[in-house]
Design a protein around this motif. Structure first.
Motif, PDB file in Angstrom:
ATOM      1  N   TYR A 137      35.844  37.116  34.728  1.00 55.81           N
ATOM      2  CA  TYR A 137      34.806  38.401  35.718  1.00 55.81           C
ATOM      3  C   TYR A 137      35.025  38.455  37.247  1.00 55.81           C
ATOM      4  CZ  TYR A 137      31.672  38.426  31.940  1.00 55.81           C
ATOM      5  OH  TYR A 137      31.105  38.419  30.342  1.00 55.81           O
ATOM      6  N   LYS A 138      36.324  37.269  38.000  1.00 53.56           N
ATOM      7  CA  LYS A 138      36.548  37.398  38.791  1.00 53.56           C
ATOM      8  C   LYS A 138      37.553  39.171  39.493  1.00 53.56           C
ATOM      9  CE  LYS A 138      36.815  33.081  40.098  1.00 53.56           C
ATOM     10  NZ  LYS A 138      38.508  31.719  40.723  1.00 53.56           N
ATOM     11  N   LYS A 139      38.070  39.042  38.121  1.00 51.06           N
ATOM     12  CA  LYS A 139      38.695  40.877  38.056  1.00 51.06           C
ATOM     13  C   LYS A 139      38.370  42.100  37.906  1.00 51.06           C
ATOM     14  CE  LYS A 139      42.482  42.960  35.272  1.00 51.06           C
ATOM     15  NZ  LYS A 139      43.257  42.853  33.514  1.00 51.06           N
ATOM     16  N   MET A 140      37.382  41.123  37.020  1.00 53.56           N
ATOM     17  CA  MET A 140      36.101  42.567  36.614  1.00 53.56           C
ATOM     18  C   MET A 140      34.889  43.438  38.467  1.00 53.56           C
ATOM     19  SD  MET A 140      32.186  42.982  35.209  1.00 53.56           S
ATOM     20  CE  MET A 140      33.150  43.066  32.953  1.00 53.56           C
TER      21      MET A 140
ATOM     22  N   LEU B 208      39.354  53.700  38.273  1.00 52.51           N
ATOM     23  CA  LEU B 208      39.652  53.762  37.116  1.00 52.51           C
ATOM     24  C   LEU B 208      39.873  52.784  36.640  1.00 52.51           C
ATOM     25  CD1 LEU B 208      42.757  56.516  37.419  1.00 52.51           C
ATOM     26  CD2 LEU B 208      40.591  56.492  36.697  1.00 52.51           C
ATOM     27  N   GLY B 209      39.998  51.580  37.283  1.00 52.91           N
ATOM     28  CA  GLY B 209      40.386  49.808  37.057  1.00 52.91           C
ATOM     29  C   GLY B 209      38.871  49.721  36.381  1.00 52.91           C
ATOM     30  N   LEU B 210      38.337  50.341  36.220  1.00 56.68           N
ATOM     31  CA  LEU B 210      36.709  50.071  35.175  1.00 56.68           C
ATOM     32  C   LEU B 210      36.414  50.808  33.894  1.00 56.68           C
ATOM     33  CD1 LEU B 210      34.080  50.096  38.561  1.00 56.68           C
ATOM     34  CD2 LEU B 210      34.638  48.410  37.189  1.00 56.68           C
ATOM     35  N   ASN B 211      38.546  50.858  33.723  1.00 54.81           N
ATOM     36  CA  ASN B 211      38.050  51.631  32.189  1.00 54.81           C
ATOM     37  C   ASN B 211      38.120  50.636  31.770  1.00 54.81           C
ATOM     38  OD1 ASN B 211      37.099  53.678  32.397  1.00 54.81           O
ATOM     39  ND2 ASN B 211      39.031  54.610  32.999  1.00 54.81           N
ATOM     40  N   PRO B 212      38.018  50.180  30.210  1.00 50.43           N
ATOM     41  CA  PRO B 212      38.484  48.553  29.554  1.00 50.43           C
ATOM     42  C   PRO B 212      39.587  48.927  29.434  1.00 50.43           C
ATOM     43  CG  PRO B 212      36.573  51.067  28.163  1.00 50.43           C
ATOM     44  CD  PRO B 212      37.585  51.258  29.901  1.00 50.43           C
ATOM     45  N   GLU B 213      40.725  49.472  29.640  1.00 52.85           N
ATOM     46  CA  GLU B 213      42.590  49.080  28.833  1.00 52.85           C
ATOM     47  C   GLU B 213      42.615  48.201  30.602  1.00 52.85           C
ATOM     48  OE1 GLU B 213      42.487  52.971  30.748  1.00 52.85           O
ATOM     49  OE2 GLU B 213      41.064  51.869  29.030  1.00 52.85           O
ATOM     50  N   ASN B 214      42.155  48.470  31.224  1.00 57.84           N
ATOM     51  CA  ASN B 214      42.087  47.975  32.847  1.00 57.84           C
ATOM     52  C   ASN B 214      41.319  45.996  32.951  1.00 57.84           C
ATOM     53  OD1 ASN B 214      44.225  49.283  33.856  1.00 57.84           O
ATOM     54  ND2 ASN B 214      42.587  50.911  34.519  1.00 57.84           N
ATOM     55  N   LEU B 215      40.660  46.040  31.973  1.00 52.69           N
ATOM     56  CA  LEU B 215      39.568  45.323  32.468  1.00 52.69           C
ATOM     57  C   LEU B 215      39.628  44.085  31.489  1.00 52.69           C
ATOM     58  CD1 LEU B 215      35.941  46.905  33.039  1.00 52.69           C
ATOM     59  CD2 LEU B 215      37.333  45.461  35.042  1.00 52.69           C
TER      60      LEU B 215
END
Length: 370
Positions: free
Chosen positions: A164-167, A361-368
């Motif tokens: 969640y910190k990354k998110m 783009l960081g919010l797309n699934p592969e990046n989360l």
């Protein structure tokens, strides 16, 4: 033997979600199953020098209590509980229903009595306490998700222990963009809706108040909503399941509403004046939640979704709407659900459930995913 994932979840709830400190009181409320997690929370709360308190609720008994409640009875509860909540600093709710339709036959007027009388306490909790709400993996939840019990448990812990910190860091560009946005447009099958979010704060939800989590929410300017929206996921409210919900707005107000149960839908929307206005608009991003399971804590976080909420606005993203209702209705915009678009001030930011604006783009699934 304790599942080590329960210990890890308890640690995350205490240290990240409610940030429990020494000398603080935390109420742990178990609604149905979830005693193993509650026990671990008590153990770890003591280690942190805090004071844990526990309430165990049997939902069949709660149903019986609600069937013939009255304003007088609810008033007793309010007077008894107000001093207690003034002493609490944190609140953890574990929802482990074995039958999520247990309250479905409680008359709406009885529910409204309880909600209206207890609303000051609910408002105090959400505004002043560090709180988190999570569901506990039960066979009933596994059945709704069309999964085996063990398979669902694996899915559950993946979802609930995402980074969640990354998110939260990935949400920051979207928060900045929303802060500068006036007009939002939602487009999709049966949907063409516009509204303003100008001047309304937005809030990142990345594990502090809900587990699972993964959304950013704001609220439309109350009278700005225009057009029609159709929701493509089932929605349960007051124990009744709704599908094919379609709402038409004029100057912010729901002027037409239909569903598989149109009469019950309109009965809820007529609970009070604010129930026909919108109190929340949110975008969901959790990469592990892809399909609805008629559980709003999961469904509102679906990757590629948004939700639109008749009723009460949150105080930290306030458009002034007040209601006893707060009903999150979910639309999934990924291609397999019909697709759709989100526009900010004429700029396309998400198409068919994927963010297309370079800053997001960081919010797309592969990046989360961890």
């Amino acid at each position: 033997m304790l599942d080590p994932r329960i210990a890890k979840l308890a640690e995350n709830l205490l240290d990240y979600s409610v940030r429990l400190g020494a000398g603080e009181n935390v109420m742990i409320e178990v609604r149905g199953e979830g005693a193993a997690l509650a026990k671990e929370l008590v153990k770890q709360a003591y280690v942190r020098g805090a004071y844990p308190h526990v309430r165990l609720l049997d939902m069949a008994i709660q149903r019986e209590l609600m069937m013939h409640t009255s304003e007088e009875r609810a008033g007793f509860i309010k007077r008894w509980e107000e001093p207690m909540w003034q002493e609490m600093q944190a609140f953890i709710v574990i929802a482990g229903a074995s039958n999520d339709s247990e309250m479905s036959d409680v008359p709406v007027e009885k529910r409204l009595i309880q909600q209206k009388v207890m609303k000051p306490i609910s408002d105090h909790i959400t505004a002043n306490l560090k709180w988190v709400l999570l569901n506990y993996p039960t066979p009933s939840m596994a059945q709704k998700a069309n999964m085996s019990t063990d398979g669902f448990a694996d899915f559950y812990y993946n979802v609930c222990t995402v980074d969640y910190k990354k998110m939260k860091a990935a949400f920051l560009p979207l928060r900045e963009m929303m802060n500068g946005t006036d007009q939002v447009r939602l487009v999709g099958p049966g949907t063409d809706l516009t509204f303003s979010i100008k001047g309304i704060p937005n809030v990142i939800c990345a594990g502090e108040n809900n587990i699972p989590d993964g959304e950013i929410f704001t609220a439309p300017v109350r009278d700005s909503v225009q057009g029609t929206i159709t929701f493509n996921t089932e929605s349960q409210y007051h124990g009744t399941k709704f599908s094919q919900v379609r709402l038409t707005f004029e100057q912010g107000k729901i002027v037409e509403a239909s569903a598989n149960n149109t009469e019950r839908l309109n009965q809820i929307l007529d609970s009070d004046e604010g129930a026909r206005y919108i109190g929340e608009f949110a975008i969901g991003v959790n990469p592990y939640i892809l399909h609805p399971m008629n559980d709003i804590l999961f469904d509102e976080k679906i990757a590629g979704s948004f939700h639109f909420t008749p009723g009460q606005a949150y105080e930290d993203a306030d458009n002034g709407n007040r209601s006893t209702v707060h009903w999150d209705m979910v639309n999934i915009q990924r291609p397999e659900y019909g697709g759709g678009e989100i526009w900010f001030d004429g700029v396309l930011i998400r198409k068919d459930g994927r963010f297309v604006h370079e800053a997001l783009l960081g919010l797309n699934p592969e990046n989360l995913k961890s």
